[in-house]
Enzyme design. Structure first.
Site, PDB file in Angstrom:
ATOM      1  N   LYS A  32       8.058  49.016  93.301  1.00 55.16           N
ATOM      2  CA  LYS A  32       8.824  48.321  94.343  1.00 55.16           C
ATOM      3  C   LYS A  32       7.973  48.097  95.598  1.00 55.16           C
ATOM      4  CE  LYS A  32      12.079  49.863  97.022  1.00 55.16           C
ATOM      5  NZ  LYS A  32      13.181  50.642  97.508  1.00 55.16           N
ATOM      6  N   ASP A  71      15.532  46.353  95.222  1.00 55.02           N
ATOM      7  CA  ASP A  71      16.059  47.600  95.777  1.00 55.02           C
ATOM      8  C   ASP A  71      17.546  47.693  95.434  1.00 55.02           C
ATOM      9  OD1 ASP A  71      17.341  45.811  97.402  1.00 55.02           O
ATOM     10  OD2 ASP A  71      16.799  46.805  99.278  1.00 55.02           O
TER      11      ASP A  71
END
Ligand code: SF4
Length: 212
Positions: A120, A138
């Site tokens: 991420k 997210d």
């Protein structure tokens, strides 16, 4: 969801916010990398307060490495998990100096090799610092993608891959900012504000609210 609906969703999100930005404060790829690393399980506002103290003193791998774990911790101790984050940032700075001449690399492989940098974080840096159409999924993006039907998936990776495939190419670079902001302020986890949602007529969520 069909392609026409998806395009209209992003057309509206773009119309409302033509140049979306991350809410993390940064001026260089390295500052962004540090800010994103610090932001895990913390708010952007909290990270910004800490980096507003840190970056004027140290905003290069060399300068932060010179602070050491204890020195860096003094600046970031208001952030959750600051001790392990400080260790990771110092170790990442060392690798950046040793392997990359103090520069942030622009490939996924090299980014993910840095301590504390997962998929991420790498996606955020690739997208926001280097303009690559990477998709950092997210909790907000995961929720919005599933509820709306833009890119439903059981795992973060599944949603990421579907977004990369289904978001119209001309919106791909900014899509993750729009989806985060939409999830943070409108399509909120506990009570989505469907009553004032710009894409309510296009969203395929079965449990819409009348809240605004
Ligand atoms: S209509 Fe409701 S569920 Fe759908 S995107 Fe908007 S806020 Fe989220």
């Amino acid at each position: 969801m069909n392609a026409v609906k998806r395009r209209e969703i992003f057309r509206r999100l773009h119309e409302d916010n033509p140049t979306p930005k991350t809410e993390l404060a940064y001026t260089t790829p390295f500052e962004l990398l540090v800010a994103v690393t610090l932001s895990a399980q913390s708010t952007d506002v909290g990270v910004n307060k800490a980096t507003a103290r840190l970056f004027p003193v140290a905003n290069t791998p060399e300068a932060i490495y010179a602070l050491g774990v204890d020195g860096l911790s003094q600046y970031i101790k208001t952030i959750g998990l600051y001790n392990s984050k400080a260790k990771n940032v110092i170790a990442a700075c060392r690798l950046l100096i040793e392997r990359h001449g103090g520069q942030v690399p622009d490939t996924r492989e090299a980014l993910e090799a840095l301590p504390g940098v997962g998929r991420k974080t790498a996606n955020v840096v690739l997208n926001t610092a280097f303009g690559q159409p990477a998709m950092a999924v997210d909790t907000h993006i995961f929720r919005v993608s599933n509820r709306t039907g833009i890119a439903p998936g059981k795992t973060v990776l599944e949603v990421e891959k579907k977004l990369l495939k289904f978001v119209p190419k001309d919106y791909l670079l900014d899509a993750h900012h729009w989806l985060i902001l939409h999830g943070r302020y409108v399509c909120q986890a506990r009570k989505p504000r469907c009553g004032s949602c710009r894409i309510e007529d296009l969203c395929e969520y079965k449990h819409k609210t009348t809240d605004d």
